[in-house]
Design an enzyme around this catalytic site. Structure first.
Site, PDB file in Angstrom:
ATOM      1  CE1 TYR A 105      44.434  34.518  32.897  1.00  0.00           C
ATOM      2  CE2 TYR A 105      46.472  34.746  31.282  1.00  0.00           C
ATOM      3  CZ  TYR A 105      44.684  34.265  32.036  1.00  0.00           C
ATOM      4  OH  TYR A 105      44.324  33.497  30.674  1.00  0.00           O
ATOM      5  CE  LYS A 162      44.004  30.931  33.458  1.00  0.00           C
ATOM      6  NZ  LYS A 162      42.638  29.024  34.026  1.00  0.00           N
TER       7      LYS A 162
END
Length: 271
Positions: free
Chosen positions: A166, A170
């Site tokens: 994640y 990002k």
């Protein structure tokens, strides 16, 4: 909500209308964007996988506003996603793209994640936003106006235990938005990565398995309002309450940043 909150551009609809596409528009921050853009008189195409939640948001907006609202049930991680979105918007003039998809599925070590889960996060946060930014950026460039908001995360500032994939994707959002801004801003298009922290959304509830970590959470309406009021100040938008932490993490030696991020998110990543 009236239009008095808008202070950045005198006419939001003129700058970013007549249509906005919100990828991930069925709940949370995406739904907040939808309500605020409808309040500004911008027509909406809402995209998500869940037909029921899409229909619910659409019904709320059409009951309160006179704008047109379309929904498209599309999996943004699917191989044919970009073609389906293009077909759904072929007859409308899109002046704003909000790419709100890509929430973490929950804390987990990379070695314990399934390949399908990993690839879904990568497709949502890299391939999906890149292809849609390219598609809508072309028509915006031809008109010399428009806006693109890519939902980022404070997690982009450093890797984090149990959120390694994640935080990595990002980081892509942050860097991609910066490069896209450099390319499109001279053509009259506003581009920004919206760097948010813990936000009170259904996705957060699912990722934390219904537990309250005790970490304060921002409200989706406040996040959307901040982004729309400051879109022209891209390429990176950081809410004021997160700015000090954002700058500190960017300036730290990498090991210190990773250790700080992992320690700070321990209550949130602990199942």
């Amino acid at each position: 909500m009236g239009s008095a909150w808008w202070s950045g551009v005198t006419d939001l609809a003129q700058r970013y209308g007549p249509w906005a596409v919100i990828a991930g528009g069925s709940e949370g921050v995406g739904a907040a964007f939808a309500h605020q853009l409808a309040d500004a008189g911008i027509n909406l195409l809402l995209i998500a996988r869940n037909a029921a939640t899409l229909a619910g948001v659409s019904a709320e907006i059409t009951a309160a506003h006179t704008v047109h609202v379309r929904t498209a049930v599309i999996d943004l991680a699917a191989d044919d996603m970009a073609d389906k979105v293009a077909a759904s918007t072929s007859d409308i003039d899109v002046g704003l793209l909000v790419y709100n998809a890509g929430a973490a599925s929950g804390p987990q070590l990379v070695i314990d994640q399934s390949p399908d889960e990993i690839m879904r996060l990568i497709r949502l946060n890299t391939i999906g936003q890149t292809l849609l930014a390219r598609h809508f950026g072309q028509s915006m460039a031809a008109q010399g106006r428009g806006g693109i908001i890519l939902l980022g995360s404070m997690g982009a500032n450093a890797g984090c235990m149990q959120l390694a994939v994640y935080s990595a994707v990002k980081a892509y959002t942050l860097t991609f938005a910066e490069g896209l801004w450099a390319e499109l801003h001279p053509l009259g298009i506003d581009v920004a990565a919206l760097m948010i922290g813990r936000t009170r959304t259904p996705a957060l509830e699912r990722s934390e398995y219904g537990q309250d970590s005790g970490i304060p959470a921002a409200e989706p309406d406040d996040i959307a309002r901040f982004a729309l009021a400051n879109l022209g100040a891209g390429p990176v938008l950081v809410p004021p309450e997160l700015e000090a932490a954002f700058l500190a993490l960017r300036a730290m030696p990498r090991r210190q940043a990773v250790e700080t991020m992992t320690r700070a998110l321990a209550p949130q990543t602990r199942r």
